[in-house]
Each structure stands twice: as C-alpha cells, then as structure tokens.
Design an enzyme around this catalytic site. Structure first.
Site, PDB file in Angstrom:
ATOM      1  N   ASN A  86     -11.709   6.462  -5.899  1.00  0.00           N
ATOM      2  CA  ASN A  86     -11.587   7.964  -4.527  1.00  0.00           C
ATOM      3  C   ASN A  86     -11.338   6.462  -3.785  1.00  0.00           C
ATOM      4  OD1 ASN A  86     -11.130  10.251  -5.855  1.00  0.00           O
ATOM      5  ND2 ASN A  86     -13.204   9.848  -7.129  1.00  0.00           N
ATOM      6  N   LEU A  98       1.154  -1.115   0.463  1.00  0.00           N
ATOM      7  CA  LEU A  98       0.135   0.045  -0.027  1.00  0.00           C
ATOM      8  C   LEU A  98       0.600   1.349   0.327  1.00  0.00           C
ATOM      9  CD1 LEU A  98      -2.634  -1.682   2.658  1.00  0.00           C
ATOM     10  CD2 LEU A  98      -2.805  -1.328   0.614  1.00  0.00           C
ATOM     11  N   LYS A 113       2.081   5.217 -10.928  1.00  0.00           N
ATOM     12  CA  LYS A 113       1.465   4.204 -10.646  1.00  0.00           C
ATOM     13  C   LYS A 113       1.555   3.018 -12.178  1.00  0.00           C
ATOM     14  CE  LYS A 113      -0.122   5.007  -6.648  1.00  0.00           C
ATOM     15  NZ  LYS A 113       0.419   4.159  -5.662  1.00  0.00           N
ATOM     16  N   PRO A 152     -44.096   8.561  40.259  1.00  0.00           N
ATOM     17  CA  PRO A 152     -44.825   7.722  41.085  1.00  0.00           C
ATOM     18  C   PRO A 152     -45.883   7.904  41.242  1.00  0.00           C
ATOM     19  CG  PRO A 152     -42.625   7.836  42.104  1.00  0.00           C
ATOM     20  CD  PRO A 152     -43.012   8.267  40.989  1.00  0.00           C
ATOM     21  N   GLY A 153     -47.453   6.888  40.841  1.00  0.00           N
ATOM     22  CA  GLY A 153     -48.356   7.755  40.803  1.00  0.00           C
ATOM     23  C   GLY A 153     -49.326   7.685  39.665  1.00  0.00           C
ATOM     24  N   TYR A 169       1.121  11.801 -11.849  1.00  0.00           N
ATOM     25  CA  TYR A 169       1.589  10.614 -10.115  1.00  0.00           C
ATOM     26  C   TYR A 169       0.661   9.033 -11.020  1.00  0.00           C
ATOM     27  CZ  TYR A 169      -1.526   8.486  -6.896  1.00  0.00           C
ATOM     28  OH  TYR A 169      -2.132   7.443  -5.997  1.00  0.00           O
TER      29      TYR A 169
END
Length: 399
Positions: free
Chosen positions: A147, A64, A122, A309-310, A118
């Site tokens: 990409n 890589l 490659k 409560p209640g 580039y």
C-alpha cells in the site's frame, strides 16, 4: 539520459516526474552522477505516436501505467497486461533494450485475499516482463508495491490512508470496521528514492516468502527497502492528534524516518485553504504580548515575547526549568543573578546579531527593552511546556 514514464499522471508518476525534473534542472544536487536530458511522460490521453517516439529515444523506462478501479474485470487484464504488451512491442520495434521497470503489486502473489482479477492481471504483466528480459537481454526490474501513501494520492480511490487524511483534514466522517487490521505501507518519497537508485543501477533486490518481502542480493524481484507496518487504529489515532494540533499546540513525536513523520506530511497535503493558517492566542497587556507557538510532548515549548519600548519583563527564577532567549528584532538587555548572590550577569542583545542566551536554573532573570521607539521581539524556548499546576516560576527582581 532520456527517461520514459508511463502512467505519468498518476500518483507515483506525478511524484517521480517532479523528482526527476528537479535532478534534471539542477535543483536536486543529491545525485551528482545522474545526468537527465529528456523526460518523456505518457498517459491515457497521450497518442500512439508519442509512445513510439519515446520508445525510440529512451534510455530507461518506468512503466507505472495500470488499472486499479475498472468498470469490469476484463479491464484489469487489458490495462495491466495489454498496455505492457504494447510498450514492450514498441521497444522491440526500435531494438531498444534499455532497462525497464514494472510497477506491480503485492496482490500478484495471489495469496489469500489477494487471489483476484487484479492480482492475476498483475502477475501476467510480471511474467510478460520477465519473458521480455530473457528474449531481448534487457534488464527488467519488477517491483511489487504494498500500500502506497503520500502527497497527491487520490482519496476515495485505492488508498485508505489518502481517504483518511482527506476526510479528517476536511471534517468528513471515516469508517474503520476493524482497528486491528495491519497494513504494510510504503511512503512515496521512499519509493521515489528507490526509483532514482534503480536509475543509477543501485536497485534493491528481493524474493517473497508468501506476502513478505525478503531483501537479498540475487532476488528475482525488486523492492524499496523501507516500509512500515501499522494498524488502521494507529493511523486514525495519529491523524486525530494531527488534527488537534492547532488547538493543543502540541507537536507529537515525529522522529526522523518514522511513520508518524511521513503521515503528518501526508495529512498536511490534504488541508483545505481555510485550515492552512490558524490563529494563536496572544496574551496582551500594557507591557506587550506573550504567545505560545508550539508545544512538544517531551521537548518543551516555543513562544514569542514582544516587549514595548522601555519595558522590563521577567523578574523571576526557576528550580529546574531553563530557557533560551533569542532576540530577533530590537535592542535589549538580559540580566541574570544567581539566587543568594549579588553578582549580575549582563547580556546586551540585538536583532542585528542574533544569539541564544541561556536562562540558567536557580538564576532570577529579566529582559529589558532598551529602545525608546522599537518593540523588542524575543523567541523563547523552554525545556518543558508550561504546567499551571506546577509552574516552577518564582518572582524576584534581578536588581
């Protein structure tokens, strides 16, 4: 199996290394036939001796390593071709003909805007690997990446998606010169899945029709089979929606496997600490509180109700809206009565035995906290987000 990863400190390298470590350590059990012993990681700060030792012992190489943003054009060839030569020469030195993978780029097609230094570096690296395979008989897997995007990708470097995610998450400006520009994007998890498949000898082969990838069984190249073609405008619009979610509470559609789902995960990975948590509006009164948690565009909303409560809450019915009441803490009673009927349906509920109770359309319903000391906490899902202009909610006591 011993694995060498060059460029291990980069975006793809970090994600691949983490995935392989999870398989090696038994945390990822989705690859039961893949046995990993050693993972050798090599990067710019590693020594030649480390590369030599790894090349002697490895059973598979993920190359890589590469240069994306050099100080001058010559560094492209040095970084993308020169290191590849060093790697392959070192493997030959040890007579190691294990499979080798090369991360190349779609720019190696040298078509149109890709015809540059580039891309040429490659392309030279690709031909070097193919020649190595013919010379040694080693299996060579050359991937031309489009990409890439995903967590841990460096913003303001070579990924527009990473830059957009980082800037929008951190309230920084972005520049989009043409919203209609289309990108082909490969998500990092999809790429890592393909890398693991390659490790098991199940790589996907392809050829190229111009810059378009064509999957085929006998292709010279390899490719991850899942990519997404989206415009810059679509990306920015989605990111703006994600940014607004803590305010609107609306979760946009993110179907399984969709680009939106992958982009949302990527965006969240760039959030600063102060945005990792956000306050919700609690509607508090003498009975307790009610808080909307999440809304969706087409699948309702989730809320949490706390009854003191209640206390009895509810005492209303709906024509079309229906809900799940899920008590997660406390002890209560849910009652329902069909409009026009005297029959009451009683459901005793408790956080000790969590279950979901339908609030049926056309039935008035309530929820009663039976405890004298504990709050009753109920998660509520409604099949539609609350619309104050059409609430579909009508008061009527159950008894």
């Amino acid at each position: 199996m011993n694995i060498l990863i060059t460029g291990a400190a980069g975006f793809v390298g970090k994600n691949l290394t983490a995935a392989l470590q999870s398989v090696r350590d038994g945390k990822d059990k989705t690859h039961p036939d893949l046995v990993i012993d050693e993972i050798y990681t090599y990067d710019v700060d590693s020594s030649p001796e480390e590369l030599d030792a790894a090349c002697a012992a490895c059973d598979f190489v993920f190359n890589l390593a590469g240069v994306n943003r050099p100080r001058n054009a010559e560094e492209f060839m040095q970084g993308n071709f020169g290191f590849a030569s060093t790697l392959l020469d070192t493997l030959k030195k040890h007579r190691n003909t294990c499979p080798v993978m090369l991360s190349s780029s779609i720019q190696a097609t040298l078509i149109g805007r890709y015809d540059g230094d580039y891309g040429r570096s490659k392309k030279a690296g690709e031909e070097l690997f193919f020649a190595y395979g013919e010379e040694t008989g080693a299996k060579v897997l050359v991937y031309r990446f489009p990409n890439l995007f995903g967590k841990w990708c460096r913003p303001n470097y070579n990924s527009a998606v990473a830059t957009f995610c980082h800037n929008i998450a951190n309230d920084l400006p972005i520049t989009v010169s043409d919203r209609g520009v289309q990108l082909e994007l490969l998500y990092i998890d999809d790429l890592v899945d393909e890398m693991l498949a390659a490790l098991e000898g199940k790589e996907h082969r392809c050829r190229f029709d111009g810059v378009d990838t064509v999957l085929c069984d006998d292709g010279r190249y390899c490719a991850a089979p899942i990519t997404h073609k989206v415009t810059l405008g679509e990306i920015v619009d989605l990111l703006d929606t994600f940014k607004d979610q803590p305010t609107t509470l609306v979760m946009p559609p993110i179907p399984y496997g969709s680009f939106a789902k992958k982009l949302y995960s990527t965006y969240l990975s760039y959030l600063p600490r102060e945005k990792a948590a956000f306050a919700l509006k609690m509607n508090v009164d003498a009975r307790g509180s009610f808080t909307e948690l999440l809304k969706t565009a087409d699948c309702g909303q989730v809320s949490v109700n706390i009854s003191l409560p209640g206390i009895t809450k509810g005492q209303h019915w709906h024509h079309t809206k229906w809900e799940f009441f899920i008590v997660v803490s406390g002890h209560g009673l849910i009652q329902q009565r069909r409009i026009g009927s005297d029959e009451v349906l009683n459901f005793e509920v408790s956080g000790d035995k969590i279950e979901a109770v339908h609030m049926l359309p056309g039935y008035t319903h309530n929820i009663i906290n039976l405890s004298d000391t504990e709050n009753l906490v109920t998660v509520m899902w409604a099949n539609e987000a609350f619309d104050p202009n059409k609430p579909d909610t009508f008061f009527e006591p159950v008894e």
